[in-house]
Motif scaffolding. Structure first.
Motif, mmCIF file in Angstrom:
data_model
loop_
_atom_site.group_PDB
_atom_site.id
_atom_site.type_symbol
_atom_site.label_atom_id
_atom_site.label_comp_id
_atom_site.label_asym_id
_atom_site.label_seq_id
_atom_site.Cartn_x
_atom_site.Cartn_y
_atom_site.Cartn_z
ATOM 1 N N LYS A 23 44.574 60.810 24.782
ATOM 2 C CA LYS A 23 43.973 61.628 23.722
ATOM 3 C C LYS A 23 43.145 60.768 22.783
ATOM 4 N N LEU A 24 43.666 59.596 22.448
ATOM 5 C CA LEU A 24 42.925 58.684 21.582
ATOM 6 C C LEU A 24 41.637 58.201 22.262
ATOM 7 N N LEU A 25 41.748 57.822 23.523
ATOM 8 C CA LEU A 25 40.608 57.252 24.239
ATOM 9 C C LEU A 25 39.448 58.232 24.377
ATOM 10 N N VAL A 26 39.757 59.494 24.612
ATOM 11 C CA VAL A 26 38.676 60.463 24.837
ATOM 12 C C VAL A 26 38.200 61.114 23.545
ATOM 13 N N SER A 27 38.891 60.861 22.428
ATOM 14 C CA SER A 27 38.507 61.498 21.162
ATOM 15 C C SER A 27 37.245 60.893 20.568
ATOM 16 N N ASP A 28 36.989 59.628 20.841
ATOM 17 C CA ASP A 28 35.782 58.966 20.334
ATOM 18 C C ASP A 28 35.355 57.937 21.358
ATOM 19 N N LEU A 29 34.402 58.293 22.199
ATOM 20 C CA LEU A 29 33.994 57.422 23.294
ATOM 21 C C LEU A 29 33.217 56.205 22.817
ATOM 22 N N GLN A 76 34.396 54.133 20.731
ATOM 23 C CA GLN A 76 35.404 53.099 20.575
ATOM 24 C C GLN A 76 35.887 52.619 21.949
ATOM 25 N N ARG A 77 36.159 51.325 22.064
ATOM 26 C CA ARG A 77 36.651 50.754 23.320
ATOM 27 C C ARG A 77 37.855 49.845 23.042
ATOM 28 N N PRO A 78 38.990 50.410 22.675
ATOM 29 C CA PRO A 78 40.159 49.567 22.420
ATOM 30 C C PRO A 78 40.626 48.879 23.704
ATOM 31 N N THR A 79 41.126 47.657 23.584
ATOM 32 C CA THR A 79 41.628 46.930 24.750
ATOM 33 C C THR A 79 43.043 47.394 25.093
ATOM 34 N N ILE A 80 43.477 47.067 26.289
ATOM 35 C CA ILE A 80 44.833 47.409 26.697
ATOM 36 C C ILE A 80 45.846 46.720 25.792
ATOM 37 N N TYR A 126 34.914 58.969 33.103
ATOM 38 C CA TYR A 126 34.976 59.993 32.060
ATOM 39 C C TYR A 126 33.735 59.912 31.172
ATOM 40 N N ARG A 127 33.358 58.707 30.776
ATOM 41 C CA ARG A 127 32.171 58.534 29.928
ATOM 42 C C ARG A 127 30.919 59.076 30.617
ATOM 43 N N ILE A 128 30.767 58.754 31.893
ATOM 44 C CA ILE A 128 29.569 59.184 32.614
ATOM 45 C C ILE A 128 29.548 60.698 32.784
ATOM 46 N N ARG A 129 30.673 61.295 33.069
ATOM 47 C CA ARG A 129 30.696 62.762 33.261
ATOM 48 C C ARG A 129 30.483 63.497 31.934
ATOM 49 N N GLN A 130 30.940 62.909 30.844
ATOM 50 C CA GLN A 130 30.625 63.489 29.536
ATOM 51 C C GLN A 130 29.139 63.335 29.231
ATOM 52 N N ALA A 131 28.572 62.201 29.634
ATOM 53 C CA ALA A 131 27.133 62.008 29.445
ATOM 54 C C ALA A 131 26.347 63.040 30.242
ATOM 55 N N ALA A 132 26.816 63.359 31.453
ATOM 56 C CA ALA A 132 26.135 64.366 32.277
ATOM 57 C C ALA A 132 26.137 65.720 31.579
ATOM 58 N N ILE A 133 27.241 66.061 30.931
ATOM 59 C CA ILE A 133 27.314 67.320 30.178
ATOM 60 C C ILE A 133 26.283 67.318 29.049
ATOM 61 N N LEU A 134 26.194 66.202 28.322
ATOM 62 C CA LEU A 134 25.230 66.104 27.219
ATOM 63 C C LEU A 134 23.795 66.175 27.727
ATOM 64 N N LEU A 135 23.520 65.572 28.865
ATOM 65 C CA LEU A 135 22.170 65.619 29.435
ATOM 66 C C LEU A 135 21.778 67.049 29.803
ATOM 67 N N ARG A 136 22.746 67.842 30.197
ATOM 68 C CA ARG A 136 22.459 69.233 30.553
ATOM 69 C C ARG A 136 22.327 70.126 29.329
ATOM 70 N N ARG A 137 23.064 69.789 28.269
ATOM 71 C CA ARG A 137 23.198 70.736 27.154
ATOM 72 C C ARG A 137 22.258 70.496 25.988
ATOM 73 N N VAL A 146 28.496 58.015 24.265
ATOM 74 C CA VAL A 146 29.599 57.826 25.226
ATOM 75 C C VAL A 146 30.024 56.364 25.332
ATOM 76 N N GLY A 147 29.575 55.530 24.377
ATOM 77 C CA GLY A 147 30.111 54.177 24.297
ATOM 78 C C GLY A 147 29.286 53.086 24.929
ATOM 79 N N TYR A 148 28.001 53.347 25.199
ATOM 80 C CA TYR A 148 27.121 52.317 25.756
ATOM 81 C C TYR A 148 26.040 51.974 24.736
ATOM 82 N N GLU A 149 26.078 50.755 24.211
ATOM 83 C CA GLU A 149 25.026 50.297 23.305
ATOM 84 C C GLU A 149 23.771 49.876 24.078
ATOM 85 N N ASN A 150 23.986 49.482 25.317
ATOM 86 C CA ASN A 150 22.894 49.016 26.162
ATOM 87 C C ASN A 150 22.476 50.137 27.116
ATOM 88 N N GLN A 151 21.241 50.644 26.945
ATOM 89 C CA GLN A 151 20.788 51.769 27.765
ATOM 90 C C GLN A 151 20.676 51.377 29.232
#
Length: 330
Positions: free
Chosen positions: A224-230, A232-236, A269-280, A292-297
């Motif tokens: 829940k934490l990981l998908v709430s704000d993509l 953020q990239r907390p380590t294990i 998960y990040r990529i599939r959320q990006a696909a939703i944003l690209l469509r919407r 979705v958490g990528y600073e580098n395009q």
């Protein structure tokens, strides 16, 4: 709101929407908190029911009587499904996997669908009834169905069998049968399943790692934490300290629940959320990449193409063309 056989729901999480005249099947619509689901239950033999389940949700709660000496077999065709059993154990199936447990170990349980989709087949067997009146093919064998409980489920044990060709052969075609072929094919496949189970040597089966409910609940909170704000990239290691769970348990339990290592799962998960944003929306690709958490395009585009097989620009254009074609056809 009962079936004529074993699988009777005690709570109000389902309603009958269709039932044929000879009682061969009953279709239930299930009450899911964040989606939809249905189960069609077929009376195949005296003491044996088969059900087809389809869910687009994250969970569904069931209650039924504590049926004694009744075994439930589940096959995951697509998606992912998990149960919390009365014993406190949690089991999870991915596509192609099969599980076996006794129904007095799941009287009040929540089916969870970590990927928010699940299609599967279940078989419920009243061992006493089948022993007294076995299907015809079993009468020509020395199979004692009451031995199945000792073999697979003694002392509240359960078995999860990883995907294999023999299991797929039994279950894979059951969803695509025409109505007129369902009854004979279901009878054939249930008997084939019983013969297959009788020949299994449990001692040679590699047991899946078992997960306890408290561990699973922690992993769900981490998810829940990981998908709430993509962004953020907390380590294990950071997650391990925050949720007081050691890193090995975190990694193994996350994979057990969600079917993939945590890094692989979050990348997809990040990529599939990006696909939703690209469509919407019409945000820039660089803007969506940051969401979705990528600073580098460039890294985002490479990851997107690896998973979706097209670049973000091509994906958006394809969707726009498909949408326009639909509008033009109206």
């Amino acid at each position: 709101m009962n079936t004529t056989g074993k699988f009777r729901f005690l709570n109000q999480t389902s309603r009958v929407v269709q039932q044929n005249e000879d009682g061969f099947y009953t279709l239930y619509k299930m009450d899911c908190p964040d989606g939809k689901g249905d189960m069609t239950i077929y009376q195949v033999f005296p003491g044996i029911e088969l059900f087809l389940a389809n869910f687009d949700s994250t969970r569904c709660t069931f209650e039924h009587e504590p049926y004694v000496n009744t075994m439930q077999i589940n096959y995951c065709q697509e998606g992912r499904v998990g149960w919390q059993l009365n014993s406190g154990a949690c089991m999870y199936l991915g596509a192609g996997d099969l599980s076996i447990h006794m129904m007095d170990n799941c009287t009040s349980s929540t089916m969870s669908f970590p990927l928010k989709r699940y299609s599967g087949v279940g078989v419920v067997i009243d061992l006493d009834k089948v022993a007294a009146d076995p299907p015809e093919i079993l009468r020509d064998t020395d199979i004692d169905v009451n031995e199945f409980k000792r073999k697979f489920c003694e002392d509240d044990r359960y078995l999860v069998m990883p995907a294999r060709d023999e299991i797929e052969h039994i279950f894979s075609k059951l969803y695509s049968l025409p109505n007129c072929m369902q009854k004979p094919c279901f009878k054939l496949k249930v008997q084939e399943l019983l013969l297959f189970l009788w020949m299994i040597d449990v001692n040679k089966e590699k047991q899946r790692e078992q997960y306890l409910s408290p561990q699973v609940e922690v992993i769900k909170e981490i998810h829940k934490l990981l998908v709430s704000d993509l962004r953020q990239r907390p380590t294990i290691e950071e997650l391990s300290k925050e949720y007081l769970i050691n890193t090995a348990t975190l990694k193994s339990t996350f994979k057990g629940v969600y079917g993939q290592p945590i890094a692989t799962y979050m990348k997809e998960y990040r990529i599939r959320q990006a696909a939703i944003l690209l469509r919407r929306n019409n945000d820039t690709i660089s803007g969506i990449a940051k969401q979705v958490g990528y600073e580098n395009q460039s890294k985002f585009a490479t990851a997107f193409k690896k998973i979706m097989n097209v670049s973000p620009t091509e994906y958006r254009l394809q969707h726009q063309i498909e949408s326009q074609d639909i509008i033009n056809s109206l």
